[in-house]
Design an enzyme around this catalytic site. Structure first.
Site, mmCIF file in Angstrom:
data_model
loop_
_atom_site.group_PDB
_atom_site.id
_atom_site.type_symbol
_atom_site.label_atom_id
_atom_site.label_comp_id
_atom_site.label_asym_id
_atom_site.label_seq_id
_atom_site.Cartn_x
_atom_site.Cartn_y
_atom_site.Cartn_z
ATOM 1 C CB SER A 39 -5.526 8.374 5.178
ATOM 2 O OG SER A 39 -4.549 7.370 4.935
ATOM 3 N NE ARG A 46 4.210 -1.220 -6.254
ATOM 4 C CZ ARG A 46 3.441 -2.184 -5.794
ATOM 5 N NH1 ARG A 46 3.685 -3.417 -6.102
ATOM 6 N NH2 ARG A 46 2.410 -1.899 -5.023
ATOM 7 C CE LYS A 55 7.638 -5.560 -1.553
ATOM 8 N NZ LYS A 55 6.350 -6.159 -1.897
ATOM 9 C CE LYS A 64 -3.528 -5.288 2.689
ATOM 10 N NZ LYS A 64 -3.344 -5.491 1.261
ATOM 11 C CE1 TYR A 79 -8.447 1.440 0.232
ATOM 12 C CE2 TYR A 79 -9.085 -0.798 0.742
ATOM 13 C CZ TYR A 79 -8.303 0.088 0.028
ATOM 14 O OH TYR A 79 -7.377 -0.368 -0.869
ATOM 15 C CD GLU A 80 -13.670 8.207 4.987
ATOM 16 O OE1 GLU A 80 -12.620 8.785 4.689
ATOM 17 O OE2 GLU A 80 -14.331 8.494 6.002
ATOM 18 C CG ASP A 137 -9.508 7.655 3.640
ATOM 19 O OD1 ASP A 137 -8.986 6.857 4.420
ATOM 20 O OD2 ASP A 137 -10.052 7.304 2.582
ATOM 21 N N GLY A 172 -25.699 20.200 19.698
ATOM 22 C CA GLY A 172 -25.559 20.887 20.977
ATOM 23 C C GLY A 172 -26.881 21.102 21.677
ATOM 24 N N GLY A 173 -26.886 22.004 22.614
ATOM 25 C CA GLY A 173 -28.109 22.277 23.375
ATOM 26 C C GLY A 173 -29.019 23.285 22.690
ATOM 27 C CD GLN A 174 -28.443 27.310 22.090
ATOM 28 O OE1 GLN A 174 -29.640 27.588 21.949
ATOM 29 N NE2 GLN A 174 -27.746 27.734 23.119
HETATM 30 N N1 COA Z 1 8.307 -0.414 -4.511
HETATM 31 C C1 COA Z 1 8.066 -1.720 -4.262
HETATM 32 N N2 COA Z 1 7.022 -2.142 -3.523
HETATM 33 C C2 COA Z 1 6.187 -1.201 -3.033
HETATM 34 C C3 COA Z 1 6.383 0.174 -3.251
HETATM 35 C C4 COA Z 1 7.515 0.560 -4.030
HETATM 36 N N3 COA Z 1 7.767 1.839 -4.289
HETATM 37 N N4 COA Z 1 5.406 0.867 -2.646
HETATM 38 C C5 COA Z 1 4.613 -0.049 -2.058
HETATM 39 N N5 COA Z 1 5.069 -1.294 -2.269
HETATM 40 C C6 COA Z 1 4.501 -2.556 -1.812
HETATM 41 C C7 COA Z 1 4.459 -2.681 -0.324
HETATM 42 O O1 COA Z 1 5.717 -2.980 0.185
HETATM 43 C C8 COA Z 1 3.436 -3.799 -0.157
HETATM 44 O O2 COA Z 1 4.072 -5.030 -0.392
HETATM 45 P P1 COA Z 1 3.921 -6.341 0.547
HETATM 46 O O3 COA Z 1 2.488 -6.480 0.885
HETATM 47 O O4 COA Z 1 4.446 -7.429 -0.358
HETATM 48 O O5 COA Z 1 4.759 -6.151 1.733
HETATM 49 C C9 COA Z 1 2.502 -3.576 -1.331
HETATM 50 O O6 COA Z 1 3.157 -2.637 -2.191
HETATM 51 C C10 COA Z 1 1.113 -3.065 -1.067
HETATM 52 O O7 COA Z 1 0.981 -2.238 0.043
HETATM 53 P P2 COA Z 1 -0.419 -2.172 0.836
HETATM 54 O O8 COA Z 1 -0.327 -1.026 1.760
HETATM 55 O O9 COA Z 1 -0.716 -3.513 1.447
HETATM 56 O O10 COA Z 1 -1.472 -1.833 -0.323
HETATM 57 P P3 COA Z 1 -2.958 -2.381 -0.556
HETATM 58 O O11 COA Z 1 -3.415 -1.745 -1.807
HETATM 59 O O12 COA Z 1 -3.040 -3.867 -0.494
HETATM 60 O O13 COA Z 1 -3.797 -1.821 0.692
HETATM 61 C C11 COA Z 1 -4.739 -0.108 2.117
HETATM 62 C C12 COA Z 1 -4.289 -0.512 0.695
HETATM 63 C C13 COA Z 1 -5.086 1.358 2.080
HETATM 64 C C14 COA Z 1 -5.945 -0.942 2.538
HETATM 65 C C15 COA Z 1 -3.561 -0.355 3.113
HETATM 66 O O14 COA Z 1 -2.419 0.291 2.624
HETATM 67 C C16 COA Z 1 -3.857 0.116 4.520
HETATM 68 O O15 COA Z 1 -4.603 -0.494 5.278
HETATM 69 N N6 COA Z 1 -3.244 1.263 4.919
HETATM 70 C C17 COA Z 1 -3.359 1.781 6.252
HETATM 71 C C18 COA Z 1 -4.690 2.445 6.482
HETATM 72 C C19 COA Z 1 -5.008 3.515 5.480
HETATM 73 O O16 COA Z 1 -4.272 4.447 5.279
HETATM 74 N N7 COA Z 1 -6.198 3.382 4.890
HETATM 75 C C20 COA Z 1 -6.798 4.431 4.123
HETATM 76 C C21 COA Z 1 -6.320 4.552 2.773
HETATM 77 S S1 COA Z 1 -7.094 5.977 2.094
#
Ligand code: COA
Length: 415
Positions: free
Chosen positions: A17, A37, A74, A135, A137-138, A167, A246-248
């Site tokens: 997204s 990261r 971090k 959290k 996803y799509e 997304d 739609g209406g068509q």
């Molecule tokens: N350096 C250090 N830590 C980093 C970092 C970096 N450069 N980039 C990310 N992180 C850490 C974050 O701080 C987080 O740590 P924490 O949970 O200890 O605070 C961790 O990485 C993971 O982030 P998170 O977003 O929870 O990833 P996830 O893989 O568990 O979840 C999603 C993925 C998509 C479900 C979640 O990010 C989300 O719900 N996003 C919002 C909705 C969204 O955009 N969904 C669609 C995605 S296509």
């Protein structure tokens, strides 16, 4: 010059997204700095891998025209570098899970302290309310945004669609929010927070279904097939199969070759204005003046019979022949194009909507280029960055660190 030239984006996005949003901004000329990261990067780099050792198509197709810096946010030194990025950039885009940025020490309040002009743009699954911490996803967004309950056939389960409306759809909404906030900043000098929840984005795209939900109070939805089939409506907007929204009235109909080709179908719309042309084409000229068929209202209870007759005709033609015959008569039709056909379509390549991109690890691959064309801001699609490809360049040329600074940042394990 490009439309967003001079705009610096701190791209803290991952998966789909957020990256679709920042990719669009990059295509419009913004300098997009993707923060990843160290050693890991955006998880999609290594998801659905088709060439061992190379960044996946999932990643490369969502991250064109960006620069990549690795940074452990971090780590204390990493936080200092991130602070400098926040002070330097115009927009920060993120789609972490709710609370992740606060835990990292970069809440909206802190970001404002560091840079009052900063526009902080976020995708979250849900807006404020009972699900704000989830959290998402799509497909969860497609379900929670109303799309799945209204997609599919009446006698089947809810369906998600192949179009990534949760997304990529939300990425588009966010991009609009960002450029709007940039425009407002011209007047106010202030940044602001931009939030695009995926549920809201999907619902926005399902606006016509909320329309139908309310129309139910006034009686059955007559343009839905189930009306002509005598099936009663419940209390929620139903799944409408391939009925035209739609209406068509419209349907997907078989074309020549459907027995072996899963995509030998056409969409066919019986637009009221061209009803007489439809009658002539399908060999039913007698329907033109027959009061049982001549008006849209008379036709609504007979749609199955009418589309049956049209399909008897379309089955004698290929989907392209249907297009060639109907278009000059202003009858709206559309072939069901497979991804294979789309990837081979020369006109989409000419407009830059399908592009061939060269990548050092992958070789050449196809991608979808910028779908929005600006006459004064050309788009040249360049490959996605390798992990940390621009770390040193960004530290020095964007953030002003010296060679010695970069060495000590390296030694701290921040990059
Ligand atoms: N350096 C250090 N830590 C980093 C970092 C970096 N450069 N980039 C990310 N992180 C850490 C974050 O701080 C987080 O740590 P924490 O949970 O200890 O605070 C961790 O990485 C993971 O982030 P998170 O977003 O929870 O990833 P996830 O893989 O568990 O979840 C999603 C993925 C998509 C479900 C979640 O990010 C989300 O719900 N996003 C919002 C909705 C969204 O955009 N969904 C669609 C995605 S296509």
């Amino acid at each position: 010059m490009k439309a967003l030239e001079g705009v610096k984006i701190l791209d803290f996005t991952h998966v789909q997204s957020g990256p679709t949003c920042t990719q669009l901004l990059a295509w419009f000329g913004a300098d997009v700095i993707k923060v990843e990261r160290p050693g890991v990067g955006d998880a999609t780099r290594k998801q659905l891998v088709d060439i061992e050792g190379a960044d996946s198509l999932y990643f490369t197709m969502l991250n064109h025209n960006k620069r990549s810096i690795t940074l452990n946010t971090k780590n204390e030194t990493g936080k200092e570098v991130l602070e400098r990025l926040v002070k330097t950039c115009d927009v920060m885009v993120e789609n972490f899970a709710p609370g992740a940025l606060d835990r990292m020490g970069f809440s909206w309040e802190r970001v404002q302290e560091l840079n009052p002009k900063m526009i902080m743009a976020s995708v979250k699954g849900f807006g404020p309310g009972p699900y704000e911490d989830c959290k998402v996803y799509e497909n969860v967004a497609q379900c929670a945004g109303g799309a799945a309950s209204t997609t599919g056939f009446l006698d089947g389960p809810p369906l998600v669609t192949g179009a990534q409306i949760g997304d990529s759809g939300t990425g588009l909404h966010l991009a609009l929010g960002i450029v709007t906030a940039l425009f407002q900043r011209e007047q106010t000098g202030r940044g602001q927070k931009v939030l695009a929840p995926m549920q809201d984005g999907v619902l926005n795209l399902c606006r016509v279904k909320l329309r139908d939900q309310q129309r139910l109070k006034s009686g059955p939805l007559k343009e839905y097939s189930q009306y002509g089939e005598g099936i009663e409506f419940g209390d929620a907007a139903p799944r409408a199969g391939n009925d035209s929204g739609g209406g068509q009235p419209g349907r997907i109909l078989k074309c020549k070759g459907w027995e072996t080709d899963p995509n030998a179908y056409t969409y066919f719309i019986t637009q009221a204005a061209v009803w007489k042309n439809v009658c002539d084409v399908i060999g039913k000229p007698e329907w033109k003046d027959d009061s049982e068929y001549a008006t849209p209202a008379a036709r609504l209870p007979r749609l199955n019979e009418i589309f049956g007759a049209i399909e008897t005709w379309t089955m004698t033609k290929t989907k392209y022949e249907v297009m060639d015959i109907c278009n000059p008569l202003d009858i709206p039709v559309g072939p069901i194009l497979s991804m294979k056909e789309i990837s081979e379509e020369p006109s989409l390549r000419e407009t830059g909507t399908i592009v061939e991109v060269d990548h050092p690890e992958r070789g050449t691959y196809l991608s979808v280029g910028c779908p929005v064309k600006l006459s004064d801001s050309d788009v040249e699609v360049t490959r996605s960055p390798l992990l940390g490809e621009h770390t040193e360049e960004i530290l020095k040329s964007v953030l002003g660190y010296s060679e010695e600074d970069v060495t000590s940042i390296k030694e701290s394990g921040a990059i």
